[in-house]
Scaffold this active site. Structure first.
Site, mmCIF file in Angstrom:
data_model
loop_
_atom_site.group_PDB
_atom_site.id
_atom_site.type_symbol
_atom_site.label_atom_id
_atom_site.label_comp_id
_atom_site.label_asym_id
_atom_site.label_seq_id
_atom_site.Cartn_x
_atom_site.Cartn_y
_atom_site.Cartn_z
ATOM 1 N N CYS A 55 -0.526 3.707 2.384
ATOM 2 C CA CYS A 55 -0.203 3.624 3.531
ATOM 3 C C CYS A 55 1.222 4.380 3.554
ATOM 4 C CB CYS A 55 -0.679 2.643 4.026
ATOM 5 S SG CYS A 55 -2.220 1.581 3.388
ATOM 6 N N ASP A 56 2.024 3.675 3.283
ATOM 7 C CA ASP A 56 3.889 3.848 3.362
ATOM 8 C C ASP A 56 4.269 4.300 3.167
ATOM 9 O OD1 ASP A 56 3.028 1.511 5.307
ATOM 10 O OD2 ASP A 56 2.723 0.128 4.374
ATOM 11 N N CYS A 82 1.034 -1.326 -0.053
ATOM 12 C CA CYS A 82 0.035 0.534 -0.282
ATOM 13 C C CYS A 82 0.869 1.675 -0.155
ATOM 14 C CB CYS A 82 -0.981 -0.292 1.060
ATOM 15 S SG CYS A 82 -1.830 1.608 0.963
#
Ligand code: NDP
Length: 316
Positions: free
Chosen positions: A143-144, A140
């Site tokens: 997200c990261d 992701c």
């Protein structure tokens, strides 16, 4: 094997942000929800580390902690959270029938499906190791990606997700290698064009990843060009995999309308499936956004839809 039957007003299948949020709302509406967790209680977020984009946590929170908080909040209002895997369902029956772990038969007035989706992985040993230890392998980018600001990273895949995530990463990272296994991309023409026009994205065509390097964190990746057989070591600190997801909906095939990938169809603007009283929330019905907060939002919608359905059916 002996089976026992239990009747539940509101059954929730799955324990990600969508399932727990549905549970919070359903419990507060006194629907006495019972939530079955599946085999990974807490879902995909339990496999990530820091979650910095879930509203309400200005300092961030780890995925497992966030899921524990959501579970505690659902239980605070009386949700029964049970470990178990739903293995079979007859959603056309009235009441609906569901089997847990092959042994427990449940009947339910309404069912909220929040079974999520699982990211696909390449299958390399070091990919699993550095993913599980949060060492810089992720599925992701949204997200990261932030953790790799100003660094060099690679992303595998050539669909819309990979193209979108490569573009996202290119705004944060110094350089993005996009590893494409064929000589063309599956992504839409517009997305491909955007990737090709981004100066700090280098596309490695006809290429596969042989290994990911690094003891505790990613330090590189070995990539082979399948046309020339040349190998190359990429100096990267982050490795993103965007080769698709599998929605966890196989047991509903033939009953619930879904697309060719298995994502459940819902009536736009609602969580209603093609079967009355059955609602789909979170990633199992969303291949576009796939964020914890969007899943949680749709979980809330599912519980409200279930409450209205039960009221109109005269059950609650
Ligand atoms: P897709 O299945 O569309 O694409 C997966 C990609 O990964 C393909 O390019 C495939 O290669 C590649 N791949 C698969 N397995 C491997 C492997 N083992 N090693 C290397 N590469 C591999 O998945 P997406 O997640 O991209 O998209 C899913 C669906 O969601 C699509 O319908 C897409 O259009 C949609 N979507 C829409 C968005 C939007 O509208 N904004 C955003 C994101 C997704 P190959 O092409 O060779 O098979």
């Amino acid at each position: 094997m002996q089976t026992k039957t239990e009747h539940i007003t509101c059954l929730i299948i799955g324990s990600g942000p969508a399932g727990y949020t549905a549970a919070i709302y359903a419990a507060r509406a006194d629907l006495k929800p019972v939530l079955y967790t599946g085999l990974t209680p807490g879902g995909q977020l339990t496999e990530t580390t820091e979650v910095d984009n879930f509203p309400g946590y200005p300092k961030g929170i780890t995925g497992p902690e966030l899921m524990e908080d959501l579970k505690a909040q659902a239980e605070r209002f009386g949700t029964q959270v049970r470990f178990g895997l739903v293995t079979k369902a007859d959603l056309n029956a009235s009441p609906k029938r569901v089997w847990v772990d092959e042994t427990t038969e449940i009947t339910a007035d309404t069912v909220i499906i929040s079974t999520g989706a699982s990211a696909k992985w390449i299958g390399l040993e070091n990919e699993t190791r550095l993913r599980m230890s949060a060492g810089g392998v992720s599925a992701c980018a949204v997200c990261d990606g932030f953790f790799f600001k100003g660094q060099d990273v690679a992303i595998v895949g050539a669909g819309d997700t990979a193209a979108e995530e490569a573009t996202y990463l290119s705004k944060l990272c110094k350089k993005v290698y996009m590893i494409v296994r064929r000589g063309e991309m599956r992504a839409s023409k517009a997305m491909q064009q955007r990737v090709k026009n981004t100066p700090n994205i280098e596309i490695l065509w006809d290429s596969e990843t042989l290994d990911i390097l690094g003891k505790d964190t990613v330090e590189g990746a070995i990539v082979k060009n399948n046309k020339t057989n040349e190998t190359r070591t990429l100096n990267i600190t982050g490795f993103f995999v965007a080769i698709g997801h599998n929605p966890n909906t196989a047991i509903f095939k033939g009953q619930l309308d879904m697309d060719e990938l298995g994502y459940l169809h819902v009536v736009p603007g609602s969580t209603k499936t093609n079967i009355e009283g059955v609602f789909a929330v979170g990633d199992c019905a969303d291949k576009t956004y796939r964020q914890a907060v969007t899943a949680a939002g749709s979980g809330c919608m599912g519980a409200l839809d279930a409450e209205r359905y039960l009221a109109s059916a005269g059950v609650h």
